[in-house]
Design a protein around this motif. Structure first.
Motif, PDB file in Angstrom:
ATOM      1  N   PRO A   7      -2.514  -4.899   3.649  1.00  0.00           N
ATOM      2  CA  PRO A   7      -3.739  -5.680   3.993  1.00  0.00           C
ATOM      3  C   PRO A   7      -3.479  -6.239   5.476  1.00  0.00           C
ATOM      4  CG  PRO A   7      -2.197  -6.995   2.511  1.00  0.00           C
ATOM      5  CD  PRO A   7      -1.780  -5.561   2.560  1.00  0.00           C
ATOM      6  N   PHE A   8      -2.315  -6.415   5.945  1.00  0.00           N
ATOM      7  CA  PHE A   8      -2.015  -6.893   7.101  1.00  0.00           C
ATOM      8  C   PHE A   8      -2.489  -5.729   8.368  1.00  0.00           C
ATOM      9  CE2 PHE A   8       1.032  -6.583  10.907  1.00  0.00           C
ATOM     10  CZ  PHE A   8       0.683  -7.496  11.433  1.00  0.00           C
ATOM     11  N   ALA A   9      -2.053  -4.524   7.947  1.00  0.00           N
ATOM     12  CA  ALA A   9      -2.617  -3.494   8.898  1.00  0.00           C
ATOM     13  C   ALA A   9      -4.025  -3.400   9.016  1.00  0.00           C
ATOM     14  CB  ALA A   9      -1.927  -2.225   8.417  1.00  0.00           C
ATOM     15  N   PHE A  10      -4.597  -3.572   7.853  1.00  0.00           N
ATOM     16  CA  PHE A  10      -5.888  -3.118   7.801  1.00  0.00           C
ATOM     17  C   PHE A  10      -6.659  -4.287   8.543  1.00  0.00           C
ATOM     18  CE2 PHE A  10      -5.855  -0.130   3.747  1.00  0.00           C
ATOM     19  CZ  PHE A  10      -5.923   0.732   4.444  1.00  0.00           C
ATOM     20  N   SER A  11      -6.242  -5.704   8.394  1.00  0.00           N
ATOM     21  CA  SER A  11      -6.875  -6.585   8.811  1.00  0.00           C
ATOM     22  C   SER A  11      -6.831  -6.720  10.338  1.00  0.00           C
ATOM     23  CB  SER A  11      -6.372  -7.841   8.300  1.00  0.00           C
ATOM     24  OG  SER A  11      -6.729  -7.846   7.256  1.00  0.00           O
ATOM     25  N   MET A  12      -5.310  -6.376  10.944  1.00  0.00           N
ATOM     26  CA  MET A  12      -5.256  -6.186  12.444  1.00  0.00           C
ATOM     27  C   MET A  12      -6.199  -5.003  12.952  1.00  0.00           C
ATOM     28  SD  MET A  12      -3.584  -8.764  13.184  1.00  0.00           S
ATOM     29  CE  MET A  12      -3.177  -8.061  14.870  1.00  0.00           C
ATOM     30  N   PHE A  13      -6.267  -3.812  12.210  1.00  0.00           N
ATOM     31  CA  PHE A  13      -7.085  -2.843  12.868  1.00  0.00           C
ATOM     32  C   PHE A  13      -8.304  -3.419  13.101  1.00  0.00           C
ATOM     33  CE2 PHE A  13      -3.895   0.426  11.348  1.00  0.00           C
ATOM     34  CZ  PHE A  13      -3.837   1.186  12.368  1.00  0.00           C
ATOM     35  N   VAL A  14      -8.990  -4.019  11.944  1.00  0.00           N
ATOM     36  CA  VAL A  14     -10.460  -4.752  12.207  1.00  0.00           C
ATOM     37  C   VAL A  14     -10.444  -5.593  13.519  1.00  0.00           C
ATOM     38  CG1 VAL A  14     -12.072  -5.874  11.014  1.00  0.00           C
ATOM     39  CG2 VAL A  14     -10.821  -4.155   9.860  1.00  0.00           C
ATOM     40  N   LEU A  15      -9.346  -6.545  13.361  1.00  0.00           N
ATOM     41  CA  LEU A  15      -9.551  -7.317  14.442  1.00  0.00           C
ATOM     42  C   LEU A  15      -9.497  -6.717  15.916  1.00  0.00           C
ATOM     43  CD1 LEU A  15      -7.153 -10.523  13.466  1.00  0.00           C
ATOM     44  CD2 LEU A  15      -9.798 -10.356  13.967  1.00  0.00           C
ATOM     45  N   VAL A  16      -8.652  -5.809  16.174  1.00  0.00           N
ATOM     46  CA  VAL A  16      -8.439  -5.005  17.260  1.00  0.00           C
ATOM     47  C   VAL A  16      -9.650  -4.329  17.623  1.00  0.00           C
ATOM     48  CG1 VAL A  16      -7.143  -3.057  18.608  1.00  0.00           C
ATOM     49  CG2 VAL A  16      -5.981  -5.130  17.271  1.00  0.00           C
ATOM     50  N   GLN A  17     -10.336  -3.706  16.684  1.00  0.00           N
ATOM     51  CA  GLN A  17     -11.615  -2.928  16.802  1.00  0.00           C
ATOM     52  C   GLN A  17     -12.677  -3.680  17.040  1.00  0.00           C
ATOM     53  OE1 GLN A  17     -11.434   0.297  16.409  1.00  0.00           O
ATOM     54  NE2 GLN A  17     -13.785   0.685  16.921  1.00  0.00           N
ATOM     55  N   ALA A  18     -12.764  -5.049  16.770  1.00  0.00           N
ATOM     56  CA  ALA A  18     -13.578  -6.106  17.221  1.00  0.00           C
ATOM     57  C   ALA A  18     -13.311  -6.466  18.815  1.00  0.00           C
ATOM     58  CB  ALA A  18     -13.653  -7.310  16.547  1.00  0.00           C
ATOM     59  N   LEU A  19     -12.156  -6.287  19.128  1.00  0.00           N
ATOM     60  CA  LEU A  19     -11.905  -6.472  20.686  1.00  0.00           C
ATOM     61  C   LEU A  19     -12.551  -5.381  21.272  1.00  0.00           C
ATOM     62  CD1 LEU A  19      -8.411  -7.995  20.659  1.00  0.00           C
ATOM     63  CD2 LEU A  19     -10.320  -9.382  20.863  1.00  0.00           C
ATOM     64  N   VAL A  20     -12.425  -4.319  20.827  1.00  0.00           N
ATOM     65  CA  VAL A  20     -13.012  -3.098  21.329  1.00  0.00           C
ATOM     66  C   VAL A  20     -14.474  -3.364  21.802  1.00  0.00           C
ATOM     67  CG1 VAL A  20     -13.328  -0.533  21.296  1.00  0.00           C
ATOM     68  CG2 VAL A  20     -11.163  -1.558  20.701  1.00  0.00           C
ATOM     69  N   THR A  21     -15.214  -3.637  20.652  1.00  0.00           N
ATOM     70  CA  THR A  21     -16.513  -3.603  20.869  1.00  0.00           C
ATOM     71  C   THR A  21     -17.225  -4.697  21.491  1.00  0.00           C
ATOM     72  OG1 THR A  21     -16.593  -4.760  18.486  1.00  0.00           O
ATOM     73  CG2 THR A  21     -16.851  -2.338  18.535  1.00  0.00           C
ATOM     74  N   LYS A  22     -16.350  -5.572  21.503  1.00  0.00           N
ATOM     75  CA  LYS A  22     -16.696  -6.890  22.206  1.00  0.00           C
ATOM     76  C   LYS A  22     -16.451  -7.196  23.881  1.00  0.00           C
ATOM     77  CE  LYS A  22     -18.966  -8.454  18.703  1.00  0.00           C
ATOM     78  NZ  LYS A  22     -18.752  -7.482  17.921  1.00  0.00           N
ATOM     79  N   GLY A  23     -15.805  -5.952  24.138  1.00  0.00           N
ATOM     80  CA  GLY A  23     -15.642  -5.522  25.848  1.00  0.00           C
ATOM     81  C   GLY A  23     -14.147  -6.479  26.073  1.00  0.00           C
TER      82      GLY A  23
END
Length: 768
Positions: free
Chosen positions: A604-620
């Protein structure tokens, strides 16, 4: 070949960082990583009527046992105070909710979803995958390979080999330090750092404890932790960070190892003399000659204990974990390292499976350029299943033996706990009687007690000189004594006949205490003037009786789950699960132990961090970081690429959600950096690109032993194991000791990497 950059959907528009969604996303990301670095608990106050309603509903459904009525404790909580009710009888129930590396990223993702700052694309990219990073494949590969590695550890192979290294080095301190350093490095290269942390840390804790002239284990445990993480940088399979990096840039496993092995090996070679002669240059840490306590012939002849069987060591584990038992704990620690358990069949089979799996991975990955890409867990999943079948089959074939060992050990734990409880009650009763006698001698008024079935005259129960509790007429119950003696002889006979012998209790056993050991732990209840089968002096005051009963209640909450059934005897879902787990421990000890040690919290830690980093990608935000990195490389060249990325990766390991979160974030930054040059038509030089990638590989592996325990999950595991062995490392000490180690390791590794990329890479454009 790297991935086709035209297929990467990376938006390089940095103007969107001014929107509220981007700002909130960055703030949430930063706060999440602060919580991961400094975990804590927050109190949640639930109305008692709601809590009781939920508990009663679950009890009615037979999910849990009926809740205890707190009114029986009300007098204790209010008496002698201002009338304020405590948490047991107040209007609210306080629950402590943990915020740590598991819950914080998950809550952050849910919060961003709730305010619509992120959506389906971020969740899909952080779970299924995007840009050649597939979290599901990575987690499946890592968990399945970890099962094989931890199964080898559960067979006792690592401790046994460490024992052989100890024998080989003899009593020469510097030689032993070198042998263990080399041993942990070689083994960590093959199976990764987690099994080394699991077994190697406990072994060193025992070894330094039984040495009379090693004042502190600092040198040994810090050297082991650093070299295990250094070794994990060689193979892709040794660390999940390597899997993320290799997947992000489509690096073949063989190519990764070829480029990493030279900097890593040179780092390990150069670091050792610094550790021995500079950082830990103290005779109290690494003596020239180690003075080890000798193991008795009886202990040498005793068959080793399988630590995977619950209660296999009987009361010895409780005595070892008690810091007050100095000499006994030292003897038990000595036996743990000098007479190690080894399951030869499991060790050989696991070793063959591990070698075959790694060889197959390297072969298939090397041929993937011609045959196409295949998820790597296609290899590790069948191998882990075969290993699991071996563990299950071996456990089933030996189930009678392991169940008997667990049963005998559990009885010994119950017996020892009853002894301890009886001693505590006896001491409290004697103290109360002494106080009562002193008050009578001083001419104080006698305390009157109402005559009830629970309150007899003060002299109705007494103790003779031998410590036996006598009945009202002053005679011991001889029938019970004979029965207890017979039970004792039976238990001793069964212990001697075990094929995997559990360690006998080192506590003296009186016949009274043997009687107490035959009762179940959950039957400790005050009744008819008897607490836990121990007759109390019912002439004592109510306050004294309440104190004794509190001691009894505390003893019931011992950390060993010997019994877990509700008092009414009705089975519930919780009790059935507890019984099933206990049955699994006793029937399949190895498989259960391996499953317990698998890093499931990483998922769960890795999946959650992947989602957070992906959010940084899409938010510029990731493109912003990529533009900054591009400016740095243009100014500093190859040296700046290596030094800058190495520094960033080590620092971010401590502040960006462990080294896994750092690898995810920096991989996305480098991918955006590639996209920038692709759109500008100015390709990155091959030398600068690979210098950046492999310096990040060095940093995220070495960064585990830098400033904070949370720089890696291995660091958290290492700290917890040491704490269980009564070795407590403070955060400041962790940083202070590791600072020179990480500095030397990174300087050496980066210098070697710079030389390597200058020799093997050119200034030609990187072939994307």
């Amino acid at each position: 070949m790297a991935e086709n950059l035209n297929d990467i959907k990376l938006e390089l528009d940095t103007s969107i960082i001014q929107t509220w969604k981007s700002i909130v996303t960055l703030i949430v990301f930063v706060l999440t990583n602060i919580v991961v670095l400094f975990p804590f608990h927050i109190p949640l106050y639930i109305p008692r009527w709601l809590s009781n309603g939920v508990l009663d509903g679950l009890a009615a459904l037979r999910v849990i046992g009926p809740r205890q009525d707190p009114s029986q404790h009300a007098s204790d909580s209010i008496n002698g105070r201002t009338g304020e009710q405590n948490s047991e009888t107040g209007y609210f129930v306080r629950l402590m909710f943990p915020l740590n590396f598991v819950t914080a990223p998950l809550i952050a993702d849910l919060f961003l979803l709730a305010i619509v700052a992120i959506g389906r694309d971020e969740v899909y990219g952080g779970t299924i995958g995007s840009n050649h990073i597939s979290p599901i494949d990575i987690m499946a590969f890592f968990i399945t390979l970890a099962y094989i590695a931890i199964s080898i550890d559960a067979s006792g192979l690592i401790r046994y080999l460490a024992f052989k290294v100890l024998q080989k080095a003899g009593k020469f301190g510097h030689r032993l330090f070198f042998y263990l350093y080399a041993f942990f490095f070689c083994l960590g290269t093959l199976i990764g750092n987690d099994p080394i942390i699991l077994s190697g840390t406990a072994f060193l804790a025992y070894m330094t404890r039984v040495s009379s002239n090693i004042i502190h284990p600092r040198a040994w445990i810090f050297a082991q932790f650093s070299v295990a993480n250094i070794a994990s940088a060689i193979l892709v399979s040794s660390n999940p960070t390597n899997l993320v990096l290799a997947g992000a840039f489509n690096i073949r496993f063989v190519d990764y190892t070829v480029n990493m092995i030279v900097p890593v090996v040179v780092t390990a070679i150069v670091l050792f003399p610094f550790l021995l002669y500079f950082i830990f240059a103290d005779e109290s840490l690494i003596p020239l000659s180690i003075q080890m306590h000798e193991l008795s012939e009886e202990a040498k002849a005793r068959k080793p204990v399988n630590p995977n069987i619950p209660h296999a060591r009987g009361n010895a584990e409780e005595e070892e974990n008690d810091p007050e038992n100095g000499e006994q704990s030292q003897q038990l620690s000595l036996e743990e390292i000098m007479n190690p358990f080894l399951d030869k069949g499991g060790a050989w089979f696991g070793g063959v499976i591990m070698i075959a799996t790694l060889a197959t991975l390297l072969a298939i990955n090397a041929a993937s350029q011609n045959t196409g890409e295949h998820p790597v867990f296609y290899v590790t999943l069948p191998a882990a299943f075969v290993m699991f079948c071996w563990d299950i089959s071996f456990g089933w074939l030996h189930r009678e033996e392991t169940r008997k060992i667990a049963r005998d050990g559990r009885r010994e734990v119950e017996r020892a706990r009853a002894e301890r409880l009886a001693r505590q009650l006896e001491e409290m009763e004697r103290a109360a009687l002494s106080e009562h006698q002193q008050s009578e001698l001083q001419g104080g008024p006698a305390v009157a007690h109402p005559h009830t079935p629970q309150a007899e005259p003060a002299d109705a129960t007494s103790q003779n000189k031998s410590g036996m509790t006598t009945s009202v007429d002053g005679r011991p119950d001889s029938g019970d004594e004979d029965t207890i003696a017979a039970d004792t002889n039976t238990a001793e006979t069964s212990n001697d006949g075990r094929s995997q012998e559990a360690r006998p209790s080192t506590s003296a056993r009186s016949t009274l205490y043997e009687k107490q050991g035959s009762t179940r732990t959950d039957s400790f209840k005050p009744l008819e003037g008897v607490v836990s089968g121990v007759t109390l002096n019912t002439g004592l005051g109510e306050r004294t009786r309440a104190s004794i009963e509190r001691v009894m209640d505390a003893e019931k909450q011992a950390h060993y789950d010997v019994t877990i059934h509700p008092e009414q005897g009705k089975a519930t879902l919780v009790s059935l699960l507890a019984d099933g787990y206990k049955w699994s421990q006793e029937t399949f000890p190895t498989a259960t132990a391996v499953l317990n040690h698998l890093p499931f919290a990483l998922v769960p830690f890795a999946f959650s961090m992947f989602v957070l980093v992906q959010a940084l990608v899409t938010k510029g935000w990731v493109p912003v970081f990529a533009y900054g990195w591009d400016h740095w490389v243009n100014k500093t060249g190859t040296f700046g690429s290596v030094g800058g990325m190495a520094f960033l990766s080590v620092i971010l390991c401590n502040f960006a959600g462990t080294n896994i979160g750092t690898t995810i974030l920096l991989s996305r930054v480098i991918q955006a950096w590639q996209k920038i040059h692709e759109e500008n038509g100015t390709p990155i030089s091959s030398r600068n690109f690979w210098a950046t990638v492999y310096s990040m590989a060095l940093g995220v592996n070495y960064g585990a032993f830098s400033a904070a325990f949370s720089a890696s999950l291995a660091g958290l595991l290492w700290r917890d194991i040491l704490a269980r062995k009564h070795i407590h490392i403070r955060r400041l000490d962790f940083f202070r000791v590791n600072l020179p180690i990480i500095s030397i390791a990174m300087v050496v590794g980066c210098l070697v990497l710079v030389g390597e990329v200058y020799l093997t890479r050119s200034e030609n454009p990187y072939d994307a």
